[in-house]
Structure formats: structure tokens, C-alpha cells
Design a protein around this motif. Structure first.
Motif, PDB file in Angstrom:
ATOM      1  N   SER A 229       0.842  -1.197   0.000  1.00  0.00           N
ATOM      2  CA  SER A 229       0.000   0.000   0.000  1.00  0.00           C
ATOM      3  C   SER A 229       0.878   1.248   0.000  1.00  0.00           C
ATOM      4  CB  SER A 229      -0.982  -0.008   1.181  1.00  0.00           C
ATOM      5  OG  SER A 229      -0.291  -0.152   2.388  1.00  0.00           O
ATOM      6  N   HIS A 230       0.263   2.386  -0.105  1.00  0.00           N
ATOM      7  CA  HIS A 230       0.940   3.653  -0.331  1.00  0.00           C
ATOM      8  C   HIS A 230       1.797   4.044   0.874  1.00  0.00           C
ATOM      9  CE1 HIS A 230       1.628   7.823  -1.367  1.00  0.00           C
ATOM     10  NE2 HIS A 230       1.037   7.625  -2.554  1.00  0.00           N
ATOM     11  N   ALA A 231       3.059   4.382   0.604  1.00  0.00           N
ATOM     12  CA  ALA A 231       3.991   4.714   1.683  1.00  0.00           C
ATOM     13  C   ALA A 231       3.634   6.034   2.360  1.00  0.00           C
ATOM     14  CB  ALA A 231       5.410   4.777   1.133  1.00  0.00           C
ATOM     15  N   GLY A 232       2.856   6.883   1.690  1.00  0.00           N
ATOM     16  CA  GLY A 232       2.528   8.184   2.250  1.00  0.00           C
ATOM     17  C   GLY A 232       1.222   8.181   3.016  1.00  0.00           C
ATOM     18  N   SER A 233       0.251   7.451   2.516  1.00  0.00           N
ATOM     19  CA  SER A 233      -1.102   7.610   3.062  1.00  0.00           C
ATOM     20  C   SER A 233      -1.541   6.478   3.978  1.00  0.00           C
ATOM     21  CB  SER A 233      -2.094   7.739   1.894  1.00  0.00           C
ATOM     22  OG  SER A 233      -1.960   6.614   1.051  1.00  0.00           O
ATOM     23  N   ALA A 271      17.171 -12.627   0.313  1.00  0.00           N
ATOM     24  CA  ALA A 271      15.840 -12.060   0.528  1.00  0.00           C
ATOM     25  C   ALA A 271      15.531 -11.167  -0.667  1.00  0.00           C
ATOM     26  CB  ALA A 271      15.805 -11.234   1.810  1.00  0.00           C
ATOM     27  N   ALA A 272      14.318 -11.222  -1.142  1.00  0.00           N
ATOM     28  CA  ALA A 272      13.953 -10.401  -2.297  1.00  0.00           C
ATOM     29  C   ALA A 272      12.539  -9.854  -2.119  1.00  0.00           C
ATOM     30  CB  ALA A 272      14.037 -11.219  -3.579  1.00  0.00           C
ATOM     31  N   ILE A 273      12.428  -8.521  -2.299  1.00  0.00           N
ATOM     32  CA  ILE A 273      11.122  -7.872  -2.252  1.00  0.00           C
ATOM     33  C   ILE A 273      10.498  -7.992  -3.641  1.00  0.00           C
ATOM     34  CG2 ILE A 273       9.924  -5.660  -1.923  1.00  0.00           C
ATOM     35  CD1 ILE A 273      12.360  -4.745  -0.261  1.00  0.00           C
ATOM     36  N   ALA A 274       9.243  -8.454  -3.703  1.00  0.00           N
ATOM     37  CA  ALA A 274       8.563  -8.515  -4.998  1.00  0.00           C
ATOM     38  C   ALA A 274       8.137  -7.101  -5.389  1.00  0.00           C
ATOM     39  CB  ALA A 274       7.345  -9.435  -4.897  1.00  0.00           C
ATOM     40  N   ASN A 275       8.376  -6.726  -6.622  1.00  0.00           N
ATOM     41  CA  ASN A 275       8.001  -5.396  -7.140  1.00  0.00           C
ATOM     42  C   ASN A 275       8.434  -4.245  -6.232  1.00  0.00           C
ATOM     43  OD1 ASN A 275       6.450  -6.813  -9.157  1.00  0.00           O
ATOM     44  ND2 ASN A 275       4.935  -7.153  -7.534  1.00  0.00           N
ATOM     45  N   PRO A 276       9.721  -4.161  -5.946  1.00  0.00           N
ATOM     46  CA  PRO A 276      10.144  -3.133  -4.996  1.00  0.00           C
ATOM     47  C   PRO A 276       9.969  -1.713  -5.555  1.00  0.00           C
ATOM     48  CG  PRO A 276      12.048  -4.173  -6.013  1.00  0.00           C
ATOM     49  CD  PRO A 276      10.850  -4.941  -6.489  1.00  0.00           C
ATOM     50  N   ARG A 278      10.157   2.575  -3.985  1.00  0.00           N
ATOM     51  CA  ARG A 278      10.484   3.360  -2.797  1.00  0.00           C
ATOM     52  C   ARG A 278       9.258   3.893  -2.083  1.00  0.00           C
ATOM     53  NH1 ARG A 278      14.637   7.550  -2.786  1.00  0.00           N
ATOM     54  NH2 ARG A 278      15.456   6.565  -4.640  1.00  0.00           N
ATOM     55  N   ASN A 279       8.143   4.072  -2.804  1.00  0.00           N
ATOM     56  CA  ASN A 279       6.959   4.612  -2.115  1.00  0.00           C
ATOM     57  C   ASN A 279       5.821   3.603  -1.976  1.00  0.00           C
ATOM     58  OD1 ASN A 279       6.393   4.633  -4.785  1.00  0.00           O
ATOM     59  ND2 ASN A 279       5.822   6.803  -4.915  1.00  0.00           N
TER      60      ASN A 279
END
Ligand SMILES: [Zn+2]
Length: 416
Positions: A229-233, A271-276, A278-279
């Protein structure tokens, strides 16, 4: 044993020269070796090894997975030989000693016995096992694993490298797909000399590690499913953050293994984040866990605690944590008689020594499941291996080869 045999020492300069001569095959600019299994440099070292074995009077044969066997006849050929050796393949940025020392020391033992005119009671057989390292084809130690029946030959032959080349094709290309079916060369026992690949002997100023055990392994594939989900909201209390979850799991692995220290180690190496992004709050992560101990009860305890920790973290954070045990290898208990023989040889030769657990896997660990096996360790500089900086002293390599020789003489017997 005759007096000559009990005072016998290997030729230190000849062993050292052999190590440096073969280090040319795949030499790297930083002084290491890149000799991936069944590649062109592996062919070069194999050709060298075959010629050296033949020059030493050994009968060489190659099995269907490319492992090389050099048989030195004994007085009583009705008995299976004592096996000794290791591997000549290296990591992509490997060193001059890992595997090489044990294989070339085995050759040096034969050369020394030849020079001294010593006939053993039973035959001895030196071995170069194919693909110990596992960096081109998985699994590591595949030839000795097939030898003991953990895999079929056909299964291993079909394994592919990252370019899609199979083991069978690679063997064909270098001309090392041999005639002997895997497992037909029998042994009465097997002894492998190796660098320690850890810091203990060097730190304690000991020359010889009498290896009495090897660590068991637990490998897990993990998956954390939270919600992107959105890193800001997205307010902090409402997040289902997969990466924050992983952070807790990393610390849980560290703490669970540390509680058992020095009898266990635990690592999250991938370790791998799917669809990394930054926000975006990470929603899905895959990771691996590697835990090891030489004590089966500790391995069970680690498995239980790790699952409990993952479940608790998962519940509190409202994310899913799946933990699949993909490999469990039981700890190795090397054969007590052979371990005693190694210890006795080290004592008789006047080398300082201690019992030690192997932190890494070795062909001898596989072989120990079907025959008596043991290992001899010598120190390596700063405990470093799988690195071009890997280093060991001539004196320590010589000591290890002498212990190897006298262990093998004790097992094979000297014909009178
Ligand atoms: Zn090795």
C-alpha cells in the motif's frame, strides 16, 4: 609397521610444487583460482591429475559422473582399498587449497610410498570427486551423494547449469563421462584432508584438526505475504509490512542460533522484495534460512523455535509467514575408529591437535553414511576460504599430508 614406515614423511617441496602447478589452471589476477566443475580449466587439471596418477603407477578409471579413481595395488587384492582424496573444482572466486590440498596430498602419499618401496597390505585408491563445490551445478557434493545412493546417476546427469548445459553434456564436452557405473569402486574406508575453512585451529595455534563430526543442515524457503500500500497515506498501525516482518525474522534467527552458540549457526543469506518501489510498503518477500549444528537435538530445538517465532511474528503483524523445510541433512558422526587413527597419527608425528567439528559439508560426510570415514583439517589463514585470498602454510599442508599418510598406512597395513 616397519621402522621405515613409521618414520616416513612426505616430500613437502613436491606437494607444494604440485599445489602451485595446478593453481595455474584457472588462475585469477588476485592469486586465486576459478575452476568451475566440468569446465575447460577443470579438464586441464583433470588431465594433469590423470597423467600424474599414471606416472605414479596407478590404475586410473573414471565413473559415469566423472569422478576419478587411481588405484595402487596392495599385497591382498581381495580386500577393498582404503580411499583418500578430495576435489579439484573450485568456487568462481576460489583459492588454491580448498579440495586441492586433499587431492594432491593423496597423490603425494602414493609418490612417497613408491619412493620408499612400501607395499601396503590392502590396496589404496586416491579420488578426485566431481563437483564438490556446487557453484555450477546443484547440489554440491553431487558425485559422492550419488555414490552413496542419495540420487540416481540419471538424475544428476540431467542437472543443468544456468546456461542450460546438463552435467551429461558437460562431461561429454571435456571427455570425462567414464565407463564405471557410479558406486562400483568400493572402499574399506575413506580419509579426506582439507583446510579447516574456519578460524579455530589458527586461533588456538594447533596444527591438526581431528575431525570427529560434521554439522547437520536445515534449509528453509520462506515467504512473507503482507499487503502493498501507499507509503505516504497508510498510517503506521494499519500496515502489513512484509519487510518489517522479515527484519524481525532475521533477528529471531540470529537470537535462536546465538542461544546455542557455539553449537549452532543461523543465516538468512537471500531475501527479495517482490516489485520493490520506494513509495510502496513491501507486500511480498521471499527469503532463505540456513541453520546448522552438529547436534540433532539442537537442530530439532532450532526448528521448533524458528517456527514458533515465525508464527508469533505473523500473528502480531497480521501477515502470512510460510516456512518450508526444503533440506534437512543429519549431522555427521565420523567413524570412531578412523577418528582415533587420525588422532594417533597426529600424536605419533608430534603435531599439536584437537578434535573439531566441520562447519562445511564435504564428500567425506556423504561417504560416512555407507563406510567408515574421517577427516584431517589444517589451519587456513584467518579462517578464510571460498575466496581468492584463501591461504595455508607449506608447513601445515605438509603436516596434514603426513597425518593423512600415516592414517592410511595404519588402515591399509604395511606388507612385510
Ligand atoms: Zn572443499
Amino acid at each position: 609397521m616397519t621402522k621405515i614406515a613409521s618414520n616416513l614423511q612426505i616430500d613437502s617441496a613436491r606437494l607444494w610444487d604440485s599445489i602451485h602447478e595446478t593453481a595455474k589452471f584457472g588462475a585469477t589476477a588476485k592469486g586465486g583460482v576459478r575452476r568451475l566443475t566440468l569446465g575447460p580449466e577443470d579438464k586441464q587439471v583433470r588431465d594433469w591429475f590423470r597423467r600424474a596418477c599414471e606416472a605414479a603407477g596407478l590404475e586410473v578409471h573414471v565413473d559415469a559422473l566423472g569422478s576419478m579413481f587411481g588405484l595402487r595395488r596392495g599385497r591382498d587384492m581381495s580386500k577393498p582399498p582404503v580411499g583418500l582424496g578430495s576435489h579439484l573444482d573450485t568456487q568462481p572466486t576460489g583459492g588454491k587449497f580448498d579440495g586441492v590440498l586433499g587431492t594432491l596430498a593423496a597423490l603425494e602419499v602414493v609418490r612417497t610410498l613408491n619412493d620408499a618401496g612400501i607395499e601396503t597390505e590392502t590396496p589404496i585408491c586416491i579420488v578426485n570427486w566431481t563437483n564438490e563445490e556446487g557453484s555450477r551445478f546443484a547440489p554440491a557434493m553431487m558425485a559422492s551423494a550419488a555414490y552413496v545412493g542419495d540420487f540416481t546417476t540419471a538424475d544428476i546427469l540431467s542437472r543443468k547449469d544456468t546456461d542450460g548445459v546438463t552435467v551429461a553434456e558437460a562431461l561429454d564436452t571435456i571427455g570425462y563421462g567414464g565407463e564405471s557405473p557410479v558406486g562400483t569402486q568400493k572402499f574399506s574406508g575413506f580419509v579426506e584432508l582439507h583446510i579447516e575453512q574456519g578460524p579455530i585451529l589458527e586461533a588456538e595455534g594447533k596444527t591438526i584438526g581431528v575431525v570427529d563430526s560434521g554439522q547437520g543442515v536445515l534449509w528453509y524457503d520462506g515467504r512473507i505475504t503482507g499487503f502493498e500500500s501507499h507509503a505516504g497515506s497508510t498510517p503506521m498501525p494499519l500496515r502489513r509490512d512484509a519487510l518489517a516482518t522479515l527484519a524481525e525474522i532475521v533477528l529471531a534467527v540470529e537470537s535462536i542460533a546465538s542461544k546455542q552458540a557455539p553449537s549452532a549457526v543461523g543465516t538468512i543469506g537471500e531475501a527479495a522484495i517482490a516489485n520493490p518501489s520506494r513509495n510502496v510498503i513491501p507486500g511480498e518477500i521471499v527469503f532463505t534460512v540456513d541453520c546448522r549444528s552438529a547436534d540433532a537435538a539442537i537442530m530439532d530445538a532450532i526448528d521448533k523455535e524458528l517456527r514458533a517465532a515465525a508464527a508469533a511474528i505473523s500473528a502480531r503483524r497480521k501477515v502470512e509467514v510460510a516456512l518450508d523445510l526444503v533440506w534437512r541433512k543429519a549431522p555427521t558422526r565420523f567413524d570412531p575408529k578412523l577418528v582415533d587413527a587420525v588422532e594417533h597419527a597426529a600424536t605419533a608425528l608430534g603435531y599439536s591437535h584437537r578434535r573439531i567439528t566441520s562447519g562445511a559439508g564435504h564428500d567425506a560426510c556423504n561417504l560416512n553414511t555407507v563406510m567408515p570415514a574421517a577427516m584431517v583439517f589444517v589451519p587456513c589463514k584467518d579462517g578464510v576460504s571460498h575466496n581468492e585470498l584463501e591461504d595455508a602454510t607449506q608447513a601445515d599442508c605438509t603436516a596434514g599430508a603426513n597425518v593423512l599418510m600415516h592414517t592410511v598406512l595404519a588402515l591399509a597395513g604395511v606388507a612385510s
